[in-house]
Design an enzyme around this catalytic site. Sequence first.
Site, PDB file in Angstrom:
ATOM      1  N   CYS A 233       0.826  -1.204   0.000  1.00 38.94           N
ATOM      2  CA  CYS A 233       0.000   0.000   0.000  1.00 38.94           C
ATOM      3  C   CYS A 233       0.869   1.267   0.000  1.00 38.94           C
ATOM      4  O   CYS A 233       1.512   1.576  -0.985  1.00 38.94           O
ATOM      5  CB  CYS A 233      -0.971  -0.032   1.174  1.00 38.94           C
ATOM      6  SG  CYS A 233      -2.384   1.080   0.994  1.00 38.94           S
TER       7      CYS A 233
ATOM      8  N   HIS B  51      -3.680  -5.185   0.038  1.00 34.52           N
ATOM      9  CA  HIS B  51      -3.425  -5.658   1.402  1.00 34.52           C
ATOM     10  C   HIS B  51      -3.426  -7.181   1.466  1.00 34.52           C
ATOM     11  O   HIS B  51      -4.490  -7.791   1.581  1.00 34.52           O
ATOM     12  CB  HIS B  51      -4.496  -5.117   2.352  1.00 34.52           C
ATOM     13  CG  HIS B  51      -4.382  -3.660   2.623  1.00 34.52           C
ATOM     14  ND1 HIS B  51      -3.920  -3.153   3.823  1.00 34.52           N
ATOM     15  CD2 HIS B  51      -4.659  -2.592   1.847  1.00 34.52           C
ATOM     16  CE1 HIS B  51      -3.924  -1.831   3.776  1.00 34.52           C
ATOM     17  NE2 HIS B  51      -4.367  -1.469   2.585  1.00 34.52           N
TER      18      HIS B  51
ATOM     19  N   GLU C 213      -2.541  -8.952   3.923  1.00 35.58           N
ATOM     20  CA  GLU C 213      -2.967  -9.399   5.263  1.00 35.58           C
ATOM     21  C   GLU C 213      -4.486  -9.432   5.370  1.00 35.58           C
ATOM     22  O   GLU C 213      -5.051 -10.204   6.125  1.00 35.58           O
ATOM     23  CB  GLU C 213      -2.384  -8.481   6.345  1.00 35.58           C
ATOM     24  CG  GLU C 213      -3.133  -7.203   6.608  1.00 35.58           C
ATOM     25  CD  GLU C 213      -2.990  -6.169   5.521  1.00 35.58           C
ATOM     26  OE1 GLU C 213      -3.714  -5.163   5.573  1.00 35.58           O
ATOM     27  OE2 GLU C 213      -2.159  -6.353   4.613  1.00 35.58           O
TER      28      GLU C 213
END
Length: 403
Positions: A268, A373, A375
């Site tokens: 990001c 992202h 995660e």
Amino acid sequence: MSDPTRTTSLLDRPRAALVLEDGRRFDGLAYGAVGQTTGEAVFSTGMSGYQETLTDPSYHRQVVVMTAPHVGNTGVNDDDAESRRIWVAGYVVRDPAIRPSNWRSERTLEDDLREQGVVGISDIDTRALTRHLRERGAMRVGIFSGDEAALATEELVRRVQDAPAMAGSELASQVSIETSYTVPAVGERRFTVAALDLGIKSNTPRMLAERGIDVHVLPATSSIDDVLAVRPDGVFFSNGPGDPATATSEITLLREVLARRIPFFGICFGNQLLGRALGFGTFKLTYGHRGINVPVLDRSTGKVEITAQNHGFAVDAPLTGDDGEAGGAVAAPSDAAEGTDHGRVRVSHVCLNDDVVEGLECLDVPAFSVQFHPEAAAGPHDSAYLFDRFVDLMTSHAKEHHA
């Protein structure tokens, strides 16, 4: 603890108004804290994961409009927060849940909003608001509830226009930690990583630790000496808010990391900083990518991943290389600062909605990054393999170093 089954009558809510900087006004009811707030109006297309959205530091100074009509149905709990607090500047929903219904719920969403002073608005046409932002672009907005909602639109517009714009704002240092901490490896330790907290989400060091990595989370203001002090096998730059053009110290640090050939992975905001460290520019998107359903093409495999995203800026890198083929290698821009030309780089990922650059891969130094992202709490999980790719990069570098 508040009663999660408690109901709140809509008749008890004060009036509220949402006013955009271009003069568009929406009238509704207060949701969360009563008062006033300003920020950048953005919309999120996720139908779930609102607690993770609210606690994502990348949303600092943004007023989030939820496109899903019903919000708050599953309540909130103490396990799903992605950071130490709610970061959004304001919250906009159409139909808030009267009461949550989920076995993990510990309190209502509005309880958290109210207790943390987050001003919101409900009972407005969020679809019309989202269409307006898609056509006109993200812009400054204010939410005014209680007595403030009765003021003339002209006065409220003036207050909104007095608020700072997102372009040119340095925000990473505002959300970063002040003191470093360590998330220990799960099981046998394989590597040590220095992770720069630019607005890191709690799931990120957790997923690194699950792969046998000791994660030293460092403040955004850290120097190369601070990074080298933990003797890292790799360096990680997290997500975060603000304009990447303002992150001068972080870019200087990253250029030092690349010069020392320390394996690097960024996500990001970290992707944007890698772009700038290599000499590319960044620019503000019209309305950004926010949600958990953004399709991205991995150009090395041809696979399409559904990704979670939250960014309003992007890297200005060419999608074709010197060989004229999409995804080909390109030379680092000639205007890179002295001593920071780190060889060839290619665009590794592209957004299928609008061809925005979603990833960079260096071909002559051990570094790569993605705009989305991996995660991805609370999902999707198509991109979790990127943490394994980082482990592979550190493994290969260690073998070359000891050869």
